[in-house]
Design a protein around this motif. Structure first.
Motif, PDB file in Angstrom:
ATOM      1  N   VAL A 161       1.073  -1.358   0.042  1.00 17.19           N
ATOM      2  CA  VAL A 161      -0.096   0.105  -0.015  1.00 17.19           C
ATOM      3  C   VAL A 161       0.747   1.225   0.001  1.00 17.19           C
ATOM      4  O   VAL A 161       0.750   2.181  -0.787  1.00 17.19           O
ATOM      5  N   ALA A 162       1.955   1.223   1.097  1.00 18.21           N
ATOM      6  CA  ALA A 162       2.815   2.187   0.957  1.00 18.21           C
ATOM      7  C   ALA A 162       3.374   2.675  -0.436  1.00 18.21           C
ATOM      8  O   ALA A 162       3.610   3.574  -1.003  1.00 18.21           O
ATOM      9  N   ARG A 163       3.900   1.570  -1.234  1.00 14.29           N
ATOM     10  CA  ARG A 163       4.544   1.574  -2.422  1.00 14.29           C
ATOM     11  C   ARG A 163       3.491   2.085  -3.561  1.00 14.29           C
ATOM     12  O   ARG A 163       4.040   3.243  -4.175  1.00 14.29           O
ATOM     13  N   MET A 164       2.409   1.680  -3.548  1.00 15.77           N
ATOM     14  CA  MET A 164       1.407   2.302  -4.571  1.00 15.77           C
ATOM     15  C   MET A 164       1.086   3.974  -4.215  1.00 15.77           C
ATOM     16  O   MET A 164       1.188   4.561  -5.135  1.00 15.77           O
ATOM     17  N   ILE A 165       1.100   4.211  -2.767  1.00 18.64           N
ATOM     18  CA  ILE A 165       1.050   5.535  -2.650  1.00 18.64           C
ATOM     19  C   ILE A 165       2.172   6.734  -3.083  1.00 18.64           C
ATOM     20  O   ILE A 165       2.026   7.621  -3.642  1.00 18.64           O
ATOM     21  N   PHE A 166       3.206   5.885  -2.746  1.00 17.60           N
ATOM     22  CA  PHE A 166       4.524   6.684  -2.970  1.00 17.60           C
ATOM     23  C   PHE A 166       4.496   6.812  -4.480  1.00 17.60           C
ATOM     24  O   PHE A 166       5.092   7.949  -5.068  1.00 17.60           O
ATOM     25  N   HIS A 167       4.379   5.798  -5.184  1.00 20.72           N
ATOM     26  CA  HIS A 167       4.262   5.858  -6.552  1.00 20.72           C
ATOM     27  C   HIS A 167       3.537   6.974  -7.142  1.00 20.72           C
ATOM     28  O   HIS A 167       3.966   7.522  -8.006  1.00 20.72           O
ATOM     29  N   GLU A 168       2.202   6.789  -6.971  1.00 25.90           N
ATOM     30  CA  GLU A 168       1.153   7.599  -7.480  1.00 25.90           C
ATOM     31  C   GLU A 168       1.444   9.136  -7.194  1.00 25.90           C
ATOM     32  O   GLU A 168       1.331  10.117  -7.865  1.00 25.90           O
ATOM     33  N   LEU A 169       2.084   9.287  -5.933  1.00 29.24           N
ATOM     34  CA  LEU A 169       2.301  10.780  -5.445  1.00 29.24           C
ATOM     35  C   LEU A 169       3.569  11.190  -6.089  1.00 29.24           C
ATOM     36  O   LEU A 169       3.434  12.499  -6.551  1.00 29.24           O
ATOM     37  N   ALA A 170       4.268  10.263  -6.847  1.00 27.50           N
ATOM     38  CA  ALA A 170       5.572  10.903  -7.666  1.00 27.50           C
ATOM     39  C   ALA A 170       5.223  11.356  -8.666  1.00 27.50           C
ATOM     40  O   ALA A 170       5.496  12.436  -9.280  1.00 27.50           O
ATOM     41  N   HIS A 171       4.005  10.894  -9.320  1.00 21.69           N
ATOM     42  CA  HIS A 171       3.345  11.390 -10.778  1.00 21.69           C
ATOM     43  C   HIS A 171       2.855  13.091 -10.404  1.00 21.69           C
ATOM     44  O   HIS A 171       3.075  13.623 -11.467  1.00 21.69           O
ATOM     45  N   GLN A 172       2.540  13.374  -9.104  1.00 23.10           N
ATOM     46  CA  GLN A 172       2.147  14.584  -9.179  1.00 23.10           C
ATOM     47  C   GLN A 172       3.400  15.608  -8.820  1.00 23.10           C
ATOM     48  O   GLN A 172       3.238  16.791  -8.910  1.00 23.10           O
ATOM     49  N   ILE A 173       4.677  15.040  -8.527  1.00 26.93           N
ATOM     50  CA  ILE A 173       5.730  15.778  -8.408  1.00 26.93           C
ATOM     51  C   ILE A 173       6.331  16.241  -9.795  1.00 26.93           C
ATOM     52  O   ILE A 173       6.768  17.315  -9.976  1.00 26.93           O
ATOM     53  N   LEU A 174       5.940  15.307 -10.614  1.00 22.89           N
ATOM     54  CA  LEU A 174       6.644  15.474 -12.028  1.00 22.89           C
ATOM     55  C   LEU A 174       5.990  14.507 -12.969  1.00 22.89           C
ATOM     56  O   LEU A 174       5.863  13.424 -12.674  1.00 22.89           O
ATOM     57  N   PHE A 175       5.798  15.309 -14.064  1.00 19.71           N
ATOM     58  CA  PHE A 175       5.059  14.423 -15.372  1.00 19.71           C
ATOM     59  C   PHE A 175       5.352  14.943 -16.531  1.00 19.71           C
ATOM     60  O   PHE A 175       5.018  16.168 -16.671  1.00 19.71           O
ATOM     61  N   VAL A 176       6.084  14.136 -17.403  1.00 26.06           N
ATOM     62  CA  VAL A 176       6.476  14.757 -18.620  1.00 26.06           C
ATOM     63  C   VAL A 176       5.387  14.007 -19.852  1.00 26.06           C
ATOM     64  O   VAL A 176       5.412  13.201 -19.900  1.00 26.06           O
ATOM     65  N   ARG A 177       4.898  14.984 -20.427  1.00 24.97           N
ATOM     66  CA  ARG A 177       3.867  14.576 -21.360  1.00 24.97           C
ATOM     67  C   ARG A 177       4.642  13.757 -22.515  1.00 24.97           C
ATOM     68  O   ARG A 177       5.598  14.298 -22.910  1.00 24.97           O
ATOM     69  N   GLY A 178       3.991  12.585 -22.862  1.00 25.98           N
ATOM     70  CA  GLY A 178       4.355  11.854 -24.055  1.00 25.98           C
ATOM     71  C   GLY A 178       5.720  10.965 -23.524  1.00 25.98           C
ATOM     72  O   GLY A 178       6.191  10.333 -24.395  1.00 25.98           O
ATOM     73  N   ASP A 179       6.306  11.125 -22.467  1.00 26.80           N
ATOM     74  CA  ASP A 179       7.467  10.231 -21.994  1.00 26.80           C
ATOM     75  C   ASP A 179       7.115   9.161 -20.865  1.00 26.80           C
ATOM     76  O   ASP A 179       7.406   9.329 -19.744  1.00 26.80           O
ATOM     77  N   THR A 180       6.522   8.095 -21.327  1.00 27.77           N
ATOM     78  CA  THR A 180       5.930   7.078 -20.188  1.00 27.77           C
ATOM     79  C   THR A 180       7.293   6.327 -19.761  1.00 27.77           C
ATOM     80  O   THR A 180       7.262   6.314 -18.512  1.00 27.77           O
ATOM     81  N   ALA A 181       8.485   6.177 -20.028  1.00 31.25           N
ATOM     82  CA  ALA A 181       9.599   5.606 -19.580  1.00 31.25           C
ATOM     83  C   ALA A 181      10.163   6.244 -18.641  1.00 31.25           C
ATOM     84  O   ALA A 181      10.432   5.944 -17.328  1.00 31.25           O
ATOM     85  N   PHE A 182      10.213   7.656 -18.934  1.00 29.35           N
ATOM     86  CA  PHE A 182      10.583   8.875 -17.978  1.00 29.35           C
ATOM     87  C   PHE A 182       9.866   8.580 -16.781  1.00 29.35           C
ATOM     88  O   PHE A 182      10.261   8.638 -15.615  1.00 29.35           O
ATOM     89  N   ASN A 183       8.461   8.995 -16.937  1.00 29.83           N
ATOM     90  CA  ASN A 183       7.512   9.349 -15.856  1.00 29.83           C
ATOM     91  C   ASN A 183       7.508   8.101 -15.058  1.00 29.83           C
ATOM     92  O   ASN A 183       7.440   8.039 -13.638  1.00 29.83           O
TER      93      ASN A 183
END
Length: 354
Positions: A161-183
């Motif tokens: 549960v911690a892993r999934m929350i940490f992961h999804e919140l990381a997307h709120q820190i940074l997200f680059v349009r069109g670069d799935t591997a980077f994100n």
């Protein structure tokens, strides 16, 4: 907005996305309100309290966003929140891209109903694509909305549960349009470090997680080894007929090796559903999306003296460069001896205190 998108299929896709997401938000209730109810099931109460503690840890220890995400809960009465459709050609692991609003071009298309996802997969299959429909327990709206805790993952091991929350919140820190591997590689890096640090403070959760995590990593290593062999085959000078025969042989080998691995686990069948459906390039190709640049990001974190805010700033600076420059910098980091060490570490099950 929908009228301006053009094309009935596109309008239909965005309509189901909007309707599906707002249905999830409509079902969500504040965790504080649920905990105040005396009739709440004891098991759910315990999990929501733990999730609240994990959410606070994400802010205080990992410097992740302090907002309304994962401070509410929704029971969707289904095992997954969305279903992602992956597609690939018959002799390539290159995934088909879908270019969408907000996120740009990604290597999948998500649906809120399994029936809709399978209908789209069938459509692609008729056009000659190999397809894979993957159930997804959690996703991020990148901070545009307050994403809730869901029944689709709340009862997993606490560290998961911690892993999934940490992961999804990381997307709120940074997200680059069109670069799935980077994100995804960035989010996996944050989740990995976050779980290691969280377990160091919660050793009581380590025992239940170590076996869970070890089996997942062994499974990932097995599939990744066959992914590399398939890439070599498809890039070779063999004829298409020879490539198809080699592909069938590799898939048979993957199944046999999984059965042997399962025996070493004492018969644990957690990954049987993945093997229950047809093995194909879309299913194998989906594995590369999440981990491609993780060793490189681990090196960058070490260069940031393991300080997450400094690391976030460095990744944000990198994200502003053109994709070609960004990938070149990541490739340089990935080729260092430190990346090789990080790669080995990623294949080792997480343990408390590591």
């Amino acid at each position: 907005m929908l009228i301006g998108l053009g094309g009935c299929s596109q309008i239909g896709y965005y309509a189901q996305s909007i309707d599906g997401h707002f249905t999830v938000l409509h079902e969500a209730r504040p965790v504080s309100d649920l905990l105040a109810q005396p009739t709440i099931a004891p098991r759910l109460r315990a999990r929501l309290i733990e999730a609240e503690q994990i959410r606070s840890y994400a802010v205080s220890a990992l410097d992740e966003p302090d907002n309304g995400s994962y401070r509410s809960y929704a029971d969707l009465k289904r095992p997954f929140v969305v279903y992602n459709v992956f597609a690939a050609p018959s002799l390539s692991l290159k995934l088909r891209e879908s270019c969408l609003l907000v996120v740009g071009c990604v290597e999948y298309r998500g649906y809120y109903s399994r029936e809709s996802a399978e209908a789209y997969a069938d459509e692609l299959h008729r056009d000659g694509w190999e397809t894979f429909v993957a159930g997804i327990p959690a996703y991020s709206t990148l901070g545009y909305f307050d994403d809730p805790l869901l029944n689709t993952f709340i009862y997993l091991p606490r560290a998961e549960v911690a892993r999934m929350i940490f992961h999804e919140l990381a997307h709120q820190i940074l997200f680059v349009r069109g670069d799935t591997a980077f994100n995804e590689s960035f989010a996996v890096t944050v989740e990995t470090v976050g779980v290691q640090r969280w377990l160091s403070e919660h050793p009581d959760a380590a025992m239940e997680y170590e076996r869970y995590d070890a089996r997942r990593r062994q499974f990932r290593q097995l599939v990744d080894s066959y992914r590399k062999r398939l890439e070599t085959l498809y890039g070779s000078a063999e004829t298409d007929i020879q490539k198809r025969a080699g592909k069938d042989a590799l898939f048979a080998g993957l199944r046999a090796d999984y059965e042997a691995m399962k025996t070493s686990w004492g018969g644990y069948k957690g990954f049987d559903p993945w093997f229950a459906t047809h093995l194909n390039n879309a299913k194998i190709g989906s594995f590369a999306t999440y981990n491609q640049w993780v060793p490189a990001f681990m090196v960058l974190l070490a260069q940031s003296h393991d300080d997450l805010p400094t690391f976030y700033a460095a990744v944000k600076a990198m994200s502003k460069r053109p994709a070609k420059e960004r990938n070149a910098e990541l490739a340089a980091l990935d080729s260092t001896p430190a990346a090789a060490v990080a790669r080995t570490s990623l294949d080792t099950p997480i343990q408390a205190g590591r």
